[in-house]
Scaffold this motif. Structure first.
Motif, PDB file in Angstrom:
ATOM      1  N   TRP A   6       0.848  -1.193   0.000  1.00 51.80           N
ATOM      2  CA  TRP A   6       0.000   0.000   0.000  1.00 51.80           C
ATOM      3  C   TRP A   6       0.882   1.241   0.000  1.00 51.80           C
ATOM      4  CZ3 TRP A   6      -5.251  -0.179  -0.342  1.00 51.80           C
ATOM      5  CH2 TRP A   6      -5.847  -1.420  -0.140  1.00 51.80           C
ATOM      6  N   SER A   9      -1.064   8.377  -0.264  1.00 46.36           N
ATOM      7  CA  SER A   9      -1.224   9.393  -1.299  1.00 46.36           C
ATOM      8  C   SER A   9      -0.156  10.472  -1.177  1.00 46.36           C
ATOM      9  CB  SER A   9      -2.605  10.038  -1.186  1.00 46.36           C
ATOM     10  OG  SER A   9      -2.673  11.193  -1.982  1.00 46.36           O
ATOM     11  N   VAL A  21      -3.288   3.684  -1.415  1.00 49.51           N
ATOM     12  CA  VAL A  21      -3.668   3.118  -2.704  1.00 49.51           C
ATOM     13  C   VAL A  21      -2.793   1.903  -3.001  1.00 49.51           C
ATOM     14  CG1 VAL A  21      -3.804   3.591  -5.173  1.00 49.51           C
ATOM     15  CG2 VAL A  21      -4.348   5.395  -3.546  1.00 49.51           C
ATOM     16  N   VAL A  32      -7.691  -0.803  -8.883  1.00 52.23           N
ATOM     17  CA  VAL A  32      -7.012   0.022  -7.893  1.00 52.23           C
ATOM     18  C   VAL A  32      -7.806  -0.066  -6.604  1.00 52.23           C
ATOM     19  CG1 VAL A  32      -6.295   2.362  -7.287  1.00 52.23           C
ATOM     20  CG2 VAL A  32      -6.121   1.587  -9.654  1.00 52.23           C
ATOM     21  N   VAL A  34      -8.374   1.292  -2.665  1.00 53.88           N
ATOM     22  CA  VAL A  34      -8.178   2.506  -1.875  1.00 53.88           C
ATOM     23  C   VAL A  34      -8.737   2.263  -0.472  1.00 53.88           C
ATOM     24  CG1 VAL A  34      -8.627   4.989  -1.739  1.00 53.88           C
ATOM     25  CG2 VAL A  34      -8.518   3.871  -3.976  1.00 53.88           C
ATOM     26  N   GLU A  44     -12.431  -1.455   1.959  1.00 54.95           N
ATOM     27  CA  GLU A  44     -11.730  -0.652   0.956  1.00 54.95           C
ATOM     28  C   GLU A  44     -12.655  -0.386  -0.224  1.00 54.95           C
ATOM     29  OE1 GLU A  44      -9.475  -3.984  -1.682  1.00 54.95           O
ATOM     30  OE2 GLU A  44      -8.643  -3.588   0.294  1.00 54.95           O
ATOM     31  N   TRP A  52     -10.124   5.124 -12.046  1.00 57.91           N
ATOM     32  CA  TRP A  52      -9.306   5.770 -11.013  1.00 57.91           C
ATOM     33  C   TRP A  52      -8.435   6.867 -11.628  1.00 57.91           C
ATOM     34  CZ3 TRP A  52      -9.311   6.568  -6.073  1.00 57.91           C
ATOM     35  CH2 TRP A  52      -8.173   7.052  -5.448  1.00 57.91           C
TER      36      TRP A  52
END
Length: 62
Positions: A6, A9, A21, A32, A34, A44, A52
């Motif tokens: 992971w 951001s 992400v 994708v 998140v 998630e 995305w």
């Protein structure tokens, strides 16, 4: 899955309100994932990679 899969951001900076992400591989190709970095146990969000990318481009243009 390891924690290093992971990525936080790049827009998060030193703010505690972050998203993480992960671009899925073999299990969910082209997806994708998140999640909320403050509460990783919450569900998630999953989006197609093209959707995305369009979302990120739109946010980036604001």
């Amino acid at each position: 899955m390891t924690q290093s899969d992971w990525h936080i951001s790049s827009y998060s900076g030193s703010n505690d309100n972050c998203v993480e992400v992960k671009v899925s591989g073999q299990g969910l190709p082209g997806v994708v994932r998140v999640r909320d970095s403050k509460d990783r146990d919450r569900p998630e969000i999953q989006a197609q990679a093209g959707a995305w990318s369009a979302f990120v481009a739109q946010v980036d243009s604001l």
